[in-house]
Design an enzyme around this catalytic site. Structure first.
Site: not given
Ligand code: 13P
Ligand code: G3H
Ligand code: ZN
Length: 349
Positions: A83, A268-269, A189-190, A223
């Protein structure tokens, strides 16, 4: 099933008209949660590791844990994806380690913060595509920049600052030959994406529809697609957490995306929230406990629940048995002889 090419997994998703969740991992329990959810829902799946995750866990541990998952769940098509690779070298090292797919995020410079020019993005992404395809490895590129910062990665600011231009998306797909295209449509993100339930002024689904219209066969990637459900926020705050009120990407918008070319959805979040809430609850209610298994087991179960729900909502549930893995060597031959196309179909405006 051996690890599969993400290209194969996304081509199959396109045939079936569904999306595939790509879930981030940093440790064994997260991998176990995803695989149990995949088994429970009979889903193909993408497991992805960021640069931060590779550093946190040492990527060789992650590689072997994901390999173990593919051995333990032979019925599940599983792609191992990098990623947000920030440079050719990062992508190359993931490929050499055994990842079956990489993201070259050339939307930012190698510092992972400064937006890159279109030309810089094309050049580095094309370099990765050439190296990867020769080895049968899938490449995701990104055009436009997401908002927010995760673990030092990200341009910061709101998701609206560098929304993808559909014409540039077409040119980028043509010039790079990527297998999947991540676009920026206002998300970040987040956990802190939107300050209220997003409408079209902040979540630009119209841009996604416009890109899909021009690139009707290109696998699009969303994303920053956690939905940040209120119940998960509430559990954290109920047990001593201090999350501010926030909104994520509504599932129905992701489903609209899936009907319009979105094949990979990054989450992820939501899993981070589920894990943290479960751990907080155990430690709050039973402060005498100190065996990590007492809180890691509920954390793993909480994540499995979220992942299984997303697999059902994205439509990948029930599709694990639809196909057999094509070997990575065969995929490499497909890129070479042109049977795996890297020329996007472009429709008129
Ligand atoms: P979220 O923070 O919305 O879960 O997005 C994750 C992501 O895009 C990882 O590449
Ligand atoms: O791109 C965002 C993903 O949630 C990964 O997050 O870079 O904190 O591992 P990270
Ligand atoms: Zn991402």
């Amino acid at each position: 099933m051996p690890l599969v090419s993400m290209r194969q997994l996304l081509d199959e998703a396109a045939k079936g008209g569904y999306g595939v969740g790509a879930f981030n991992v940093n440790d064994m329990e997260q991998i176990q949660a995803i695989m149990e959810a995949a088994k429970q829902t009979n889903s193909p799946v993408i497991i992805q590791a960021s640069r931060g995750a590779r550093q946190f866990a040492q990527d060789r541990y992650l590689y072997h844990l994901i390999l173990a998952a593919s051995e333990l769940y032979p019925e599940i098509p599983l792609a191992m994806h990098l990623d947000h690779g920030n440079s050719f070298e990062t992508c190359k090292s993931a490929i050499e380690l055994g990842f079956t797919s990489v993201m070259m995020d050339g939307s930012l410079k190698a510092d992972g913060k400064t937006p890159a020019t279109f030309e810089e993005n094309v050049a580095v992404t094309k370099q990765v595509v050439d190296f990867a395809h020769e080895r049968g490895i899938t490449v995701e590129g990104e055009i436009g920049v997401l908002g927010g910062v995760e673990d030092g990665h990200g341009a910061g600011g709101s998701g609206l600052e560098h929304v993808t231009d559909p014409d540039q998306a077409v040119e980028f797909a043509e010039k790079t030959g990527v297998d999947a295209l991540a676009i920026a449509i206002g998300t970040s993100h987040g956990a802190y994406k939107f300050s209220k339930k997003p409408d079209g002024s902040v979540l630009k689904m119209d841009i996604l529809l416009a890109i899909h219209k021009r690139l009707p066969k290109t696998h699009l990637v969303m994303h920053g697609s956690s939905s940040v459900p209120k119940d998960l926020q509430d559990i954290i705050n109920q047990y001593g957490g201090k999350l501010k009120e926030t909104w994520g990407v509504p599932i129905e918008e992701i489903q609209l995306g899936i009907r319009n070319g979105v094949r990979k959805i990054n989450v992820d979040t939501d899993n981070r929230l589920a894990i943290t809430g479960a751990i907080r609850k155990v430690l709050w209610e039973t402060p005498e406990k100190f065996d990590p298994r007492d809180y890691l087991k509920p954390a793993r179960e909480a994540m499995q629940k979220v992942v299984a729900l997303r697999m059902t909502q994205f439509g990948q549930a029930g599709h694990a048995g639809d196909y057999k893995a094509v070997s990575i060597a065969e995929i490499a031959r497909g890129y070479k002889d042109g049977s795996l196309s890297t020329k996007p179909l472009v429709a008129d405006k």
